[in-house]
Design a protein around this motif. Structure first.
Motif, mmCIF file in Angstrom:
data_model
loop_
_atom_site.group_PDB
_atom_site.id
_atom_site.type_symbol
_atom_site.label_atom_id
_atom_site.label_comp_id
_atom_site.label_asym_id
_atom_site.label_seq_id
_atom_site.Cartn_x
_atom_site.Cartn_y
_atom_site.Cartn_z
ATOM 1 N N ALA A 1 -1.352 1.959 -13.221
ATOM 2 C CA ALA A 1 -2.801 2.111 -13.397
ATOM 3 C C ALA A 1 -3.034 3.167 -14.461
ATOM 4 O O ALA A 1 -2.094 3.802 -14.956
ATOM 5 N N SER A 2 -4.285 3.363 -14.814
ATOM 6 C CA SER A 2 -4.621 4.373 -15.817
ATOM 7 C C SER A 2 -4.488 5.776 -15.243
ATOM 8 O O SER A 2 -4.546 5.994 -14.018
ATOM 9 N N GLU A 3 -4.340 6.741 -16.143
ATOM 10 C CA GLU A 3 -4.330 8.141 -15.726
ATOM 11 C C GLU A 3 -5.644 8.499 -15.047
ATOM 12 O O GLU A 3 -5.672 9.257 -14.065
ATOM 13 N N GLN A 4 -6.752 7.921 -15.544
ATOM 14 C CA GLN A 4 -8.065 8.182 -14.950
ATOM 15 C C GLN A 4 -8.144 7.646 -13.522
ATOM 16 O O GLN A 4 -8.844 8.217 -12.677
ATOM 17 N N PHE A 5 -7.441 6.549 -13.260
ATOM 18 C CA PHE A 5 -7.351 6.003 -11.902
ATOM 19 C C PHE A 5 -6.707 7.027 -10.977
ATOM 20 O O PHE A 5 -7.145 7.225 -9.840
ATOM 21 N N VAL A 6 -5.665 7.667 -11.464
ATOM 22 C CA VAL A 6 -4.916 8.632 -10.644
ATOM 23 C C VAL A 6 -5.738 9.888 -10.389
ATOM 24 O O VAL A 6 -5.750 10.427 -9.274
ATOM 25 N N THR A 7 -6.435 10.369 -11.417
ATOM 26 C CA THR A 7 -7.191 11.620 -11.294
ATOM 27 C C THR A 7 -8.626 11.388 -10.828
ATOM 28 O O THR A 7 -9.419 12.335 -10.773
ATOM 29 N N ASN A 8 -8.952 10.194 -10.506
ATOM 30 C CA ASN A 8 -10.298 9.775 -10.119
ATOM 31 C C ASN A 8 -10.886 10.649 -9.008
ATOM 32 O O ASN A 8 -10.344 10.715 -7.901
ATOM 33 N N ASN A 9 -11.993 11.331 -9.296
ATOM 34 C CA ASN A 9 -12.617 12.162 -8.263
ATOM 35 C C ASN A 9 -13.504 11.358 -7.323
ATOM 36 O O ASN A 9 -14.119 11.920 -6.412
ATOM 37 N N ILE B 1 -13.197 0.736 3.627
ATOM 38 C CA ILE B 1 -13.183 0.888 5.086
ATOM 39 C C ILE B 1 -14.515 0.418 5.672
ATOM 40 O O ILE B 1 -14.546 -0.292 6.692
ATOM 41 N N ASN B 2 -15.611 0.778 5.029
ATOM 42 C CA ASN B 2 -16.935 0.373 5.515
ATOM 43 C C ASN B 2 -17.098 -1.138 5.498
ATOM 44 O O ASN B 2 -17.684 -1.719 6.419
ATOM 45 N N TYR B 3 -16.593 -1.784 4.452
ATOM 46 C CA TYR B 3 -16.693 -3.242 4.355
ATOM 47 C C TYR B 3 -15.918 -3.900 5.493
ATOM 48 O O TYR B 3 -16.402 -4.826 6.144
ATOM 49 N N ASP B 4 -14.711 -3.401 5.747
ATOM 50 C CA ASP B 4 -13.924 -3.943 6.852
ATOM 51 C C ASP B 4 -14.634 -3.725 8.187
ATOM 52 O O ASP B 4 -14.656 -4.626 9.047
ATOM 53 N N ASP B 5 -15.216 -2.553 8.373
ATOM 54 C CA ASP B 5 -15.928 -2.278 9.616
ATOM 55 C C ASP B 5 -17.124 -3.207 9.787
ATOM 56 O O ASP B 5 -17.371 -3.736 10.878
ATOM 57 N N GLU B 6 -17.857 -3.419 8.704
ATOM 58 C CA GLU B 6 -19.076 -4.233 8.786
ATOM 59 C C GLU B 6 -18.765 -5.669 9.170
ATOM 60 O O GLU B 6 -19.504 -6.296 9.942
ATOM 61 N N PHE B 7 -17.648 -6.194 8.674
ATOM 62 C CA PHE B 7 -17.331 -7.597 8.916
ATOM 63 C C PHE B 7 -16.166 -7.783 9.889
ATOM 64 O O PHE B 7 -15.581 -8.865 9.967
ATOM 65 N N TYR B 8 -15.826 -6.703 10.627
ATOM 66 C CA TYR B 8 -14.796 -6.756 11.667
ATOM 67 C C TYR B 8 -13.453 -7.252 11.114
ATOM 68 O O TYR B 8 -12.751 -8.058 11.740
ATOM 69 N N ILE B 9 -13.087 -6.790 9.949
ATOM 70 C CA ILE B 9 -11.832 -7.189 9.321
ATOM 71 C C ILE B 9 -10.728 -6.257 9.789
ATOM 72 O O ILE B 9 -10.845 -5.031 9.700
ATOM 73 N N VAL B 10 -9.657 -6.838 10.307
ATOM 74 C CA VAL B 10 -8.504 -6.069 10.766
ATOM 75 C C VAL B 10 -7.329 -6.382 9.845
ATOM 76 O O VAL B 10 -6.999 -7.554 9.618
ATOM 77 N N ARG B 11 -6.708 -5.335 9.323
ATOM 78 C CA ARG B 11 -5.582 -5.510 8.411
ATOM 79 C C ARG B 11 -4.291 -5.048 9.087
ATOM 80 O O ARG B 11 -4.319 -4.176 9.964
ATOM 81 N N PRO B 12 -3.144 -5.581 8.653
ATOM 82 C CA PRO B 12 -1.862 -5.183 9.260
ATOM 83 C C PRO B 12 -1.323 -3.871 8.720
ATOM 84 O O PRO B 12 -0.191 -3.492 9.011
ATOM 85 N N TYR B 13 -2.104 -3.173 7.928
ATOM 86 C CA TYR B 13 -1.715 -1.878 7.389
ATOM 87 C C TYR B 13 -2.971 -1.027 7.264
ATOM 88 O O TYR B 13 -4.090 -1.542 7.239
ATOM 89 N N GLN B 14 -2.790 0.269 7.184
ATOM 90 C CA GLN B 14 -3.923 1.177 7.028
ATOM 91 C C GLN B 14 -4.349 1.212 5.571
ATOM 92 O O GLN B 14 -3.506 1.319 4.666
ATOM 93 N N LEU B 15 -5.633 1.130 5.343
ATOM 94 C CA LEU B 15 -6.132 1.228 3.977
ATOM 95 C C LEU B 15 -5.885 2.628 3.437
ATOM 96 O O LEU B 15 -6.121 3.626 4.114
ATOM 97 N N GLU B 16 -5.416 2.694 2.205
ATOM 98 C CA GLU B 16 -5.248 3.967 1.529
ATOM 99 C C GLU B 16 -5.404 3.768 0.028
ATOM 100 O O GLU B 16 -5.229 2.658 -0.490
ATOM 101 N N TYR B 17 -5.744 4.841 -0.647
ATOM 102 C CA TYR B 17 -5.891 4.780 -2.103
ATOM 103 C C TYR B 17 -4.495 4.684 -2.716
ATOM 104 O O TYR B 17 -3.579 5.410 -2.324
ATOM 105 N N PRO B 18 -4.305 3.769 -3.670
ATOM 106 C CA PRO B 18 -2.959 3.540 -4.207
ATOM 107 C C PRO B 18 -2.343 4.767 -4.860
ATOM 108 O O PRO B 18 -2.995 5.496 -5.613
ATOM 109 N N ARG B 19 -1.061 4.964 -4.566
ATOM 110 C CA ARG B 19 -0.265 5.953 -5.272
ATOM 111 C C ARG B 19 0.408 5.259 -6.456
ATOM 112 O O ARG B 19 0.977 4.178 -6.303
#
Length: 271
Positions: free
Chosen positions: A83-91, A101-119
């Motif tokens: 990804a871009s450097e700006q993606f990594v330093t994104n505030n 997370i809010n979108y998943d909560d609103e539509f009751y979406i369950v994922r097999p992994y925890q959502l996290e910002y990409p490293r």
């Protein structure tokens, strides 16, 4: 579902936002771009990648940090990320993750992994930077305007331009960051396709095309919309514009248009 397939390129499209995920298979690697959106859809992409990969490494590229583009990160823990450097330093990474997370909560979406910002393993730090694995060459170009951390990638061996949230045939420009920067990105895109008229355009939302007249039209339509905002076109004018361009998702697009006007007015105040 799969909406495009050539020898080495497969494009999956989500039912959500008509979000496209591109899978490129070269002799050196498997490139996966913006996997999304629903868990079943991401699972099918993962199954497909595992079926074709053999012993090739997987590279996961994020065109930008909008929440719909990052939700598939957890399905590819074995991938090397770009990804871009700006993606990594994104505030704004916290708010982007929270939006997912809010979108998943609103539509009751369950994922097999925890959502996290990409490293990210490989940061693209310069406009025009190249990245090569074996014989596979990627060229990266800044794509700011829609947001502040976007990248376009061209895959030279496949004559591909994967452009993120630009040149869609189903939506006008959504300008979350800067109209001036958006115009610069359109110039970059115009140059990319002028230099190689054989390229296939893969946008993040909508249809894939290799038709150069269609690509030229999408660039022209984007410029036209930016000018439309600058004259504060709204109301009946905007309805006519949407009808002329065949933008059918009118409820959300009216809101996006008003948001664009606010961004443009703020930009003018600070110029």
């Amino acid at each position: 579902m799969i909406i495009h397939k050539s020898n080495n390129v497969t494009v999956f499209q989500s039912a959500v936002f008509q979000l496209n995920t591109t899978v490129v298979a070269t002799e050196d690697l498997i490139l996966v771009v913006d996997p999304g959106y629903l868990p079943y859809e991401i699972e099918q992409i993962r199954i497909y990648v595992d079926k074709i990969k053999d012993d090739r490494p997987i590279y996961l590229f994020f065109t930008h940090s909008d929440f719909d583009h990052i939700v598939g990160y957890g399905a590819f823990p074995d991938a090397k990320t770009i990804a871009s450097e700006q993606f990594v330093t994104n505030n704004l990474k916290g708010s982007q993750l929270q939006a997912a997370i809010n979108y998943d909560d609103e539509f009751y979406i369950v994922r097999p992994y925890q959502l996290e910002y990409p490293r990210i393993d490989f940061m693209i730090k310069e406009d025009g930077e190249q990245f090569q694995v074996g014989k596979t060459l990627f060229n990266f170009h800044y794509a700011f305007g829609h947001n502040h951390d976007g990248l376009i990638v061209t895959v030279e061996s496949e004559n591909l331009a994967i452009v993120g949230d630009y040149l869609s045939d189903i939506e006008f420009p959504f300008v979350y960051f800067s109209f001036e920067q958006y115009g610069r990105t359109l110039k970059t895109l115009k140059s990319i396709f002028e230099k190689n008229s054989e390229r296939t355009l893969i946008t993040s939302h909508g249809t894939v095309t290799s038709d150069q007249s269609q690509i030229t039209k999408r660039i022209s339509d984007s410029y036209e919309y930016l000018e439309f905002v600058k004259i504060q076109g709204s109301g009946e004018q905007f309805e006519q514009f949407m009808e002329e361009k065949k933008y059918i998702f009118s409820t959300i697009f009216r809101k996006r248009h008003q948001d664009n006007i606010m961004v443009y007015e703020r930009e003018c105040e600070h110029s």
